[in-house]
Design a protein around this motif. Structure first.
Motif, PDB file in Angstrom:
ATOM      1  N   SER A   4      53.347  13.524  50.776  1.00 43.00           N
ATOM      2  CA  SER A   4      52.302  14.424  50.397  1.00 43.00           C
ATOM      3  C   SER A   4      52.444  15.574  50.173  1.00 43.00           C
ATOM      4  CB  SER A   4      50.781  13.379  50.668  1.00 43.00           C
ATOM      5  OG  SER A   4      50.285  14.212  51.671  1.00 43.00           O
ATOM      6  N   GLU A  53      55.140  16.003  47.548  1.00 38.25           N
ATOM      7  CA  GLU A  53      54.420  16.553  46.455  1.00 38.25           C
ATOM      8  C   GLU A  53      53.642  17.550  46.176  1.00 38.25           C
ATOM      9  OE1 GLU A  53      52.592  12.098  46.021  1.00 38.25           O
ATOM     10  OE2 GLU A  53      53.960  11.645  46.350  1.00 38.25           O
ATOM     11  N   GLU A  54      53.241  17.993  47.171  1.00 33.85           N
ATOM     12  CA  GLU A  54      52.218  18.845  46.556  1.00 33.85           C
ATOM     13  C   GLU A  54      52.557  20.179  46.696  1.00 33.85           C
ATOM     14  OE1 GLU A  54      48.172  19.664  47.588  1.00 33.85           O
ATOM     15  OE2 GLU A  54      48.988  18.960  50.339  1.00 33.85           O
ATOM     16  N   ASP A  88      55.616  20.142  44.758  1.00 29.80           N
ATOM     17  CA  ASP A  88      56.569  20.258  43.352  1.00 29.80           C
ATOM     18  C   ASP A  88      55.204  20.240  42.372  1.00 29.80           C
ATOM     19  OD1 ASP A  88      58.652  19.407  44.824  1.00 29.80           O
ATOM     20  OD2 ASP A  88      58.667  17.220  43.988  1.00 29.80           O
ATOM     21  N   SER A  89      54.034  20.246  43.024  1.00 30.70           N
ATOM     22  CA  SER A  89      53.036  20.315  42.075  1.00 30.70           C
ATOM     23  C   SER A  89      52.189  21.957  42.108  1.00 30.70           C
ATOM     24  CB  SER A  89      51.026  19.343  42.346  1.00 30.70           C
ATOM     25  OG  SER A  89      51.074  19.734  43.676  1.00 30.70           O
ATOM     26  N   ASP A 141      54.363  23.151  38.827  1.00 32.93           N
ATOM     27  CA  ASP A 141      53.399  23.014  37.773  1.00 32.93           C
ATOM     28  C   ASP A 141      52.329  23.340  37.582  1.00 32.93           C
ATOM     29  OD1 ASP A 141      54.977  21.512  37.284  1.00 32.93           O
ATOM     30  OD2 ASP A 141      53.989  18.879  38.220  1.00 32.93           O
ATOM     31  N   ARG A 142      51.736  23.893  38.469  1.00 33.80           N
ATOM     32  CA  ARG A 142      49.940  24.112  38.064  1.00 33.80           C
ATOM     33  C   ARG A 142      50.021  25.814  37.826  1.00 33.80           C
ATOM     34  NH1 ARG A 142      45.866  22.180  41.888  1.00 33.80           N
ATOM     35  NH2 ARG A 142      46.495  19.924  41.795  1.00 33.80           N
ATOM     36  N   HIS A 184      50.897  25.806  34.612  1.00 34.71           N
ATOM     37  CA  HIS A 184      49.842  25.436  33.678  1.00 34.71           C
ATOM     38  C   HIS A 184      48.652  26.893  33.313  1.00 34.71           C
ATOM     39  CE1 HIS A 184      45.505  23.399  32.609  1.00 34.71           C
ATOM     40  NE2 HIS A 184      45.451  24.520  33.414  1.00 34.71           N
TER      41      HIS A 184
END
Lengths: 221, 221
Positions: free
Chosen positions: A4, A7-8, A10-11, A14-15, A18
């Motif tokens: 997890s 995953e954070e 990687d995110s 993405d953020r 954004h």
């Protein structure tokens, strides 16, 4: 737990991408508000700026939590620490867009940009959109070559600003005091867009290479 | 190993205080250069700015190394992460002092500040020295009350700047185009000094309390 965490991580990228999209929308809309004296667009930018500031706080908190709760190493650490700086830079670009929009609003229904500077600011607006676009791509693709392009785009912005001063202070200048104040400050805000994009580029290169680029071409913005 | 780590952590605050002293010297000398059209002082500020930028790089590298090599927790982590931001803010204050000095140099031997704005900028200079002084003390003493004072000092700077616009754009204004451009930009740089000091104050409060102060009074600078 580690999954997890990854995953954070990687995110996070993405953020950032954004946030760069939101900053780009703000810059674009603020430029339109300025160049067409569009009050609705100016208000939109000013209102929406709170969302970028909120994301800045949220991302900073998330990154600090990751630093505190995990023990990130090497590349992971670089991403988290860089993200803290990148969200700051992107939020600042949003703030600058709000500054531009506020000048457009202040002068409405008149145009803030004097007619003889319309073309110059239209060009600055194109460059501003180009820098945030390239900064976003460099983040998305983790592409150091895109990031390096930002330095030369920044120089074009600086050249335009120098031209504006020359025109304003020329003997045959017919600009008003109000026009001069607006051109001086608007020019500064557009110049700062590019500086912040260059700063994003530095962090992208740091994420990829582990080295913060330095020297004349990479001033601390 | 842990001892030397804790010594390094203590020394971080000392170095931030040292950087604040350099920033204060830069702001003070740049203001003198501006208000007395002193070319030597202007050159001093412009030359010395490289040292603040060097310290910024050095401290950022040191903090990233501590994050990478140690696993700082709680208060330690807060100090390191805050230090990265504080050195950035202090280096920016130095950059702004260099901007002010460059305008003084550009107009030398004339005065960049039009006579009718001399008193206003003298007051802005006093406030600028006050904000960096209070920011330095809040760091040195880890004093949240000092840090909170920065918000109201910042408001005085904003009020002065609003007055400058009113004077410049008044019907009976006798300012030149060059004067208006200089006042607009110099006013912006002085305003930004205070914004960066407020941002330092936020981080001091975060170090002490673990909470980043938010809301209207604590805008993201």
């Amino acid at each position: 737990m580690r999954t997890s965490y990854h995953e954070e991580l990687d995110s996070i990228i993405d953020r950032l991408v954004h946030m760069a999209e939101l900053a780009e929308a703000a810059i674009k809309t603020a430029s339109e508000a300025l160049l067409t004296a569009d009050l609705t667009k100016a208000e939109t930018v000013i209102t929406n700026d709170a969302e970028l500031d909120r994301l800045h706080e949220e991302m900073e908190y998330k990154c600090l939590s990751l630093l505190a709760l995990q023990a990130p190493v090497a590349g992971e650490l670089r991403i988290i620490v860089s993200a803290i700086r990148v969200v700051f830079e992107l939020a600042r670009m949003g703030d600058l867009a709000a500054h531009v929009a506020k000048i457009a609003r202040l002068r409405y229904p008149a145009h803030a940009v004097p007619p003889q500077f319309q073309a110059s600011f239209a060009e600055m607006a194109d460059i501003a959109i180009e820098v945030i676009d390239v900064a976003r791509l460099s983040l998305h693709d983790r592409d150091a070559n895109q990031a390096k392009r930002l330095v030369e785009i920044d120089e074009r912005m600086d050249d335009l600003r120098a031209d504006q001063f020359t025109t304003m202070l020329a003997e045959d200048s017919d600009i008003s005091i109000e026009g001069a104040v607006d051109v001086a400050l608007l020019g500064r805000y557009f110049e700062r867009y590019a500086d912040h994009a260059v700063a994003v580029g530095r962090r992208v290169i740091y994420i990829i290479t582990g080295q913060v680029p330095e020297g004349e071409d990479w001033p601390n913005a």
